[in-house]
Design a protein around this motif. Structure first.
Motif, PDB file in Angstrom:
ATOM      1  N   VAL A 255       0.837  -1.200   0.000  1.00  0.00           N
ATOM      2  CA  VAL A 255       0.000   0.000   0.000  1.00  0.00           C
ATOM      3  C   VAL A 255       0.871   1.248   0.000  1.00  0.00           C
ATOM      4  CG1 VAL A 255      -1.761   1.295   1.276  1.00  0.00           C
ATOM      5  CG2 VAL A 255      -1.819  -1.215   1.295  1.00  0.00           C
ATOM      6  N   GLN A 256       0.427   2.267  -0.699  1.00  0.00           N
ATOM      7  CA  GLN A 256       1.054   3.585  -0.620  1.00  0.00           C
ATOM      8  C   GLN A 256      -0.033   4.637  -0.463  1.00  0.00           C
ATOM      9  OE1 GLN A 256       3.835   4.632  -3.710  1.00  0.00           O
ATOM     10  NE2 GLN A 256       4.035   6.748  -3.014  1.00  0.00           N
ATOM     11  N   PHE A 257       0.199   5.562   0.474  1.00  0.00           N
ATOM     12  CA  PHE A 257      -0.735   6.661   0.734  1.00  0.00           C
ATOM     13  C   PHE A 257      -0.087   7.962   0.280  1.00  0.00           C
ATOM     14  CE2 PHE A 257      -2.441  10.150   3.112  1.00  0.00           C
ATOM     15  CZ  PHE A 257      -3.773   9.840   3.383  1.00  0.00           C
ATOM     16  N   VAL A 258      -0.864   8.811  -0.416  1.00  0.00           N
ATOM     17  CA  VAL A 258      -0.339  10.099  -0.854  1.00  0.00           C
ATOM     18  C   VAL A 258      -1.516  11.058  -1.030  1.00  0.00           C
ATOM     19  CG1 VAL A 258      -0.448   9.487  -3.320  1.00  0.00           C
ATOM     20  CG2 VAL A 258       1.166  11.223  -2.557  1.00  0.00           C
ATOM     21  N   THR A 259      -1.308  12.334  -0.716  1.00  0.00           N
ATOM     22  CA  THR A 259      -2.351  13.313  -0.987  1.00  0.00           C
ATOM     23  C   THR A 259      -2.338  13.637  -2.478  1.00  0.00           C
ATOM     24  OG1 THR A 259      -0.936  15.241  -0.621  1.00  0.00           O
ATOM     25  CG2 THR A 259      -2.094  14.327   1.313  1.00  0.00           C
TER      26      THR A 259
ATOM     27  N   ALA B 208      -2.446  16.527  -3.869  1.00  0.00           N
ATOM     28  CA  ALA B 208      -1.533  17.638  -4.149  1.00  0.00           C
ATOM     29  C   ALA B 208      -0.093  17.156  -4.264  1.00  0.00           C
ATOM     30  CB  ALA B 208      -1.648  18.700  -3.059  1.00  0.00           C
ATOM     31  N   THR B 209       0.315  16.277  -3.344  1.00  0.00           N
ATOM     32  CA  THR B 209       1.676  15.737  -3.381  1.00  0.00           C
ATOM     33  C   THR B 209       1.877  14.872  -4.613  1.00  0.00           C
ATOM     34  OG1 THR B 209       1.846  15.767  -0.970  1.00  0.00           O
ATOM     35  CG2 THR B 209       3.352  14.307  -2.146  1.00  0.00           C
ATOM     36  N   LEU B 210       0.879  14.084  -4.936  1.00  0.00           N
ATOM     37  CA  LEU B 210       0.966  13.205  -6.101  1.00  0.00           C
ATOM     38  C   LEU B 210       1.165  14.008  -7.381  1.00  0.00           C
ATOM     39  CD1 LEU B 210       0.662  10.398  -7.423  1.00  0.00           C
ATOM     40  CD2 LEU B 210      -1.804  10.815  -7.499  1.00  0.00           C
ATOM     41  N   VAL B 211       0.369  15.045  -7.559  1.00  0.00           N
ATOM     42  CA  VAL B 211       0.473  15.867  -8.773  1.00  0.00           C
ATOM     43  C   VAL B 211       1.836  16.550  -8.836  1.00  0.00           C
ATOM     44  CG1 VAL B 211      -0.418  17.945  -9.892  1.00  0.00           C
ATOM     45  CG2 VAL B 211      -2.002  16.203  -9.057  1.00  0.00           C
ATOM     46  N   ALA B 212       2.326  17.007  -7.681  1.00  0.00           N
ATOM     47  CA  ALA B 212       3.650  17.639  -7.650  1.00  0.00           C
ATOM     48  C   ALA B 212       4.738  16.642  -8.049  1.00  0.00           C
ATOM     49  CB  ALA B 212       3.922  18.206  -6.257  1.00  0.00           C
ATOM     50  N   MET B 213       4.611  15.406  -7.569  1.00  0.00           N
ATOM     51  CA  MET B 213       5.582  14.363  -7.927  1.00  0.00           C
ATOM     52  C   MET B 213       5.565  14.100  -9.426  1.00  0.00           C
ATOM     53  SD  MET B 213       4.693  11.724  -4.804  1.00  0.00           S
ATOM     54  CE  MET B 213       5.395  10.308  -5.646  1.00  0.00           C
ATOM     55  N   LEU B 214       4.365  13.986  -9.996  1.00  0.00           N
ATOM     56  CA  LEU B 214       4.248  13.703 -11.430  1.00  0.00           C
ATOM     57  C   LEU B 214       4.765  14.869 -12.262  1.00  0.00           C
ATOM     58  CD1 LEU B 214       0.711  12.032 -11.499  1.00  0.00           C
ATOM     59  CD2 LEU B 214       2.920  10.891 -11.747  1.00  0.00           C
ATOM     60  N   ALA B 215       4.459  16.094 -11.833  1.00  0.00           N
ATOM     61  CA  ALA B 215       4.914  17.274 -12.576  1.00  0.00           C
ATOM     62  C   ALA B 215       6.438  17.375 -12.564  1.00  0.00           C
ATOM     63  CB  ALA B 215       4.288  18.533 -11.981  1.00  0.00           C
ATOM     64  N   LYS B 216       7.029  17.124 -11.402  1.00  0.00           N
ATOM     65  CA  LYS B 216       8.494  17.182 -11.306  1.00  0.00           C
ATOM     66  C   LYS B 216       9.138  16.104 -12.180  1.00  0.00           C
ATOM     67  CE  LYS B 216      12.344  17.326  -8.018  1.00  0.00           C
ATOM     68  NZ  LYS B 216      13.205  16.488  -8.860  1.00  0.00           N
ATOM     69  N   ALA B 217       8.570  14.891 -12.117  1.00  0.00           N
ATOM     70  CA  ALA B 217       9.116  13.798 -12.918  1.00  0.00           C
ATOM     71  C   ALA B 217       9.005  14.121 -14.412  1.00  0.00           C
ATOM     72  CB  ALA B 217       8.381  12.500 -12.589  1.00  0.00           C
ATOM     73  N   HIS B 218       7.897  14.719 -14.800  1.00  0.00           N
ATOM     74  CA  HIS B 218       7.704  15.096 -16.204  1.00  0.00           C
ATOM     75  C   HIS B 218       8.734  16.138 -16.626  1.00  0.00           C
ATOM     76  CE1 HIS B 218       5.596  17.274 -19.548  1.00  0.00           C
ATOM     77  NE2 HIS B 218       5.451  16.021 -19.951  1.00  0.00           N
TER      78      HIS B 218
ATOM     79  N   LEU C 223       6.932   3.449 -10.544  1.00  0.00           N
ATOM     80  CA  LEU C 223       7.015   3.352  -9.081  1.00  0.00           C
ATOM     81  C   LEU C 223       5.625   3.418  -8.449  1.00  0.00           C
ATOM     82  CD1 LEU C 223      10.103   5.653  -8.355  1.00  0.00           C
ATOM     83  CD2 LEU C 223       9.985   3.167  -8.076  1.00  0.00           C
ATOM     84  N   LEU C 224       4.778   4.305  -8.969  1.00  0.00           N
ATOM     85  CA  LEU C 224       3.436   4.464  -8.416  1.00  0.00           C
ATOM     86  C   LEU C 224       2.503   3.324  -8.828  1.00  0.00           C
ATOM     87  CD1 LEU C 224       3.048   8.303  -8.987  1.00  0.00           C
ATOM     88  CD2 LEU C 224       3.140   7.144  -6.768  1.00  0.00           C
TER      89      LEU C 224
ATOM     90  N   LEU D   2      -3.100   1.938  -4.125  1.00  0.00           N
ATOM     91  CA  LEU D   2      -2.650   3.333  -4.048  1.00  0.00           C
ATOM     92  C   LEU D   2      -3.798   4.156  -3.483  1.00  0.00           C
ATOM     93  CD1 LEU D   2      -0.522   5.534  -4.697  1.00  0.00           C
ATOM     94  CD2 LEU D   2      -1.617   5.770  -6.949  1.00  0.00           C
ATOM     95  N   ILE D   3      -3.562   4.806  -2.345  1.00  0.00           N
ATOM     96  CA  ILE D   3      -4.570   5.664  -1.722  1.00  0.00           C
ATOM     97  C   ILE D   3      -4.236   7.112  -2.057  1.00  0.00           C
ATOM     98  CG2 ILE D   3      -5.618   6.413   0.441  1.00  0.00           C
ATOM     99  CD1 ILE D   3      -4.882   3.702   1.626  1.00  0.00           C
ATOM    100  N   ILE D   4      -5.187   7.802  -2.698  1.00  0.00           N
ATOM    101  CA  ILE D   4      -5.013   9.204  -3.073  1.00  0.00           C
ATOM    102  C   ILE D   4      -6.021  10.016  -2.259  1.00  0.00           C
ATOM    103  CG2 ILE D   4      -4.986  10.886  -4.955  1.00  0.00           C
ATOM    104  CD1 ILE D   4      -4.595   8.504  -6.886  1.00  0.00           C
ATOM    105  N   ASP D   5      -5.521  10.848  -1.373  1.00  0.00           N
ATOM    106  CA  ASP D   5      -6.371  11.561  -0.427  1.00  0.00           C
ATOM    107  C   ASP D   5      -6.562  13.023  -0.841  1.00  0.00           C
ATOM    108  OD1 ASP D   5      -7.880  11.597   1.958  1.00  0.00           O
ATOM    109  OD2 ASP D   5      -6.213  12.460   3.079  1.00  0.00           O
ATOM    110  N   GLU D   6      -7.748  13.545  -0.565  1.00  0.00           N
ATOM    111  CA  GLU D   6      -8.041  14.979  -0.692  1.00  0.00           C
ATOM    112  C   GLU D   6      -8.033  15.495  -2.135  1.00  0.00           C
ATOM    113  OE1 GLU D   6      -5.275  16.899   1.930  1.00  0.00           O
ATOM    114  OE2 GLU D   6      -6.514  16.505   3.686  1.00  0.00           O
TER     115      GLU D   6
END
Length: 266
Positions: free
Chosen positions: A133-137, A139-149, A160-161, A167-171
């Motif tokens: 399991v992986q938990f992520v908000t 906002a954090t998820l989008v920031a991770m994807l944008a940086k990786a892009h 990785l994701l 995968l738990i995506i919160d908020e």
């Protein structure tokens, strides 16, 4: 074997890496003797303690890797305070058959109604059943994807994701998506579609996701995949935090102060 002393027995347990039995050896043997267990029963008792210790360590390590924001369990959820929820449905989801099938859960409702509590509790139940399991908000998820892009490493980040079974995506919906974020989110959902489960919490109904993503077409494509094999739970109730403030009288006091200030100003 009758002459085996304590040190020799501890040494054998060390070699077999039976550390739970080793650490509690005298206590466990005394308990087995007091209970007048047969040899078979005593062996099952000792092995059971060893398995329990290993499960505890596995769950603790997997929970740490999941990056939950806090520890929450279903037993601690106040179902009476959220009558729109069906406790039987939630407990059925805790069996995690949906995780095994790669299905999706959407938890929708106003802020403070227990969505994150349920998400973490269901995530911990998945870990108990040996799912990653992986938990992520969001906002954090989008920031991770944008940086990786931006770094030319999007495919690696998506891989990785895609590894965790859940995968738990919160908020989702608390903050608007920036330009291109919806397309990045779509790529993640597509990568996990029918392979890994997603549990997503949001304060916005699915009908508002076009506004959330800033692109109705992409939002429709995302929902098409998320809703294909899904359970949607909408919580209709008061915020736990606001209810506690009402109980303590803080909201009434705050309201009285505002009215007093308005009267003075006028």
């Amino acid at each position: 074997m009758a002459g085996v002393d304590h040190a020799a027995l501890v040494g054998m347990l060390d070699r077999l890496k039976l550390t739970a039995i080793r650490d509690q050896l005298d206590t466990l043997l005394d308990e087995a003797a007091r209970s007048d267990m047969t040899l078979r029963e005593a062996l099952a008792f000792l092995v059971g303690r060893e398995i329990a210790r290993r499960d505890e360590r596995r769950i603790a390590m997997a929970s740490k890797m999941a990056q939950f924001p806090f520890v929450r369990e279903l037993d601690g959820f106040e179902f009476d305070a959220q009558p729109s929820l069906d406790p039987r449905q939630v407990r059925d989801l805790a069996e995690c058959r949906w995780v095994a099938h790669g299905d999706t859960i959407l938890l929708l409702g106003p802020p403070g109604t227990g969505k994150t509590h349920l998400a973490v509790a269901l995530g911990r139940e998945a870990i108990r059943r040996n799912y990653s399991v992986q938990f992520v908000t969001a906002a954090t998820l989008v920031a991770m994807l944008a940086k990786a892009h931006a770094d030319g490493a999007l495919d690696k980040q998506l891989a990785l994701l895609s590894r965790p079974k859940l995968l738990i995506i919160d908020e989702l919906g608390y903050l608007p998506f920036e330009a291109n974020a919806a397309h990045l989110f779509f790529q993640l959902v597509s990568r996990r579609y029918e392979r890994g489960s997603i549990l997503l919490t949001s304060n916005r109904s699915v009908g508002e996701w076009g506004e959330v993503f800033g692109d109705p077409v992409v939002a429709t494509a995302i929902l098409d995949r998320l809703l294909h094999h899904s359970t949607v739970i909408t919580i209709r109730g008061d915020s736990y935090r606001l209810r506690e403030k009402r109980r303590s009288g803080l909201l009434q006091k705050a309201g009285a102060s505002i009215r007093e200030a308005e009267t003075t100003t006028s």
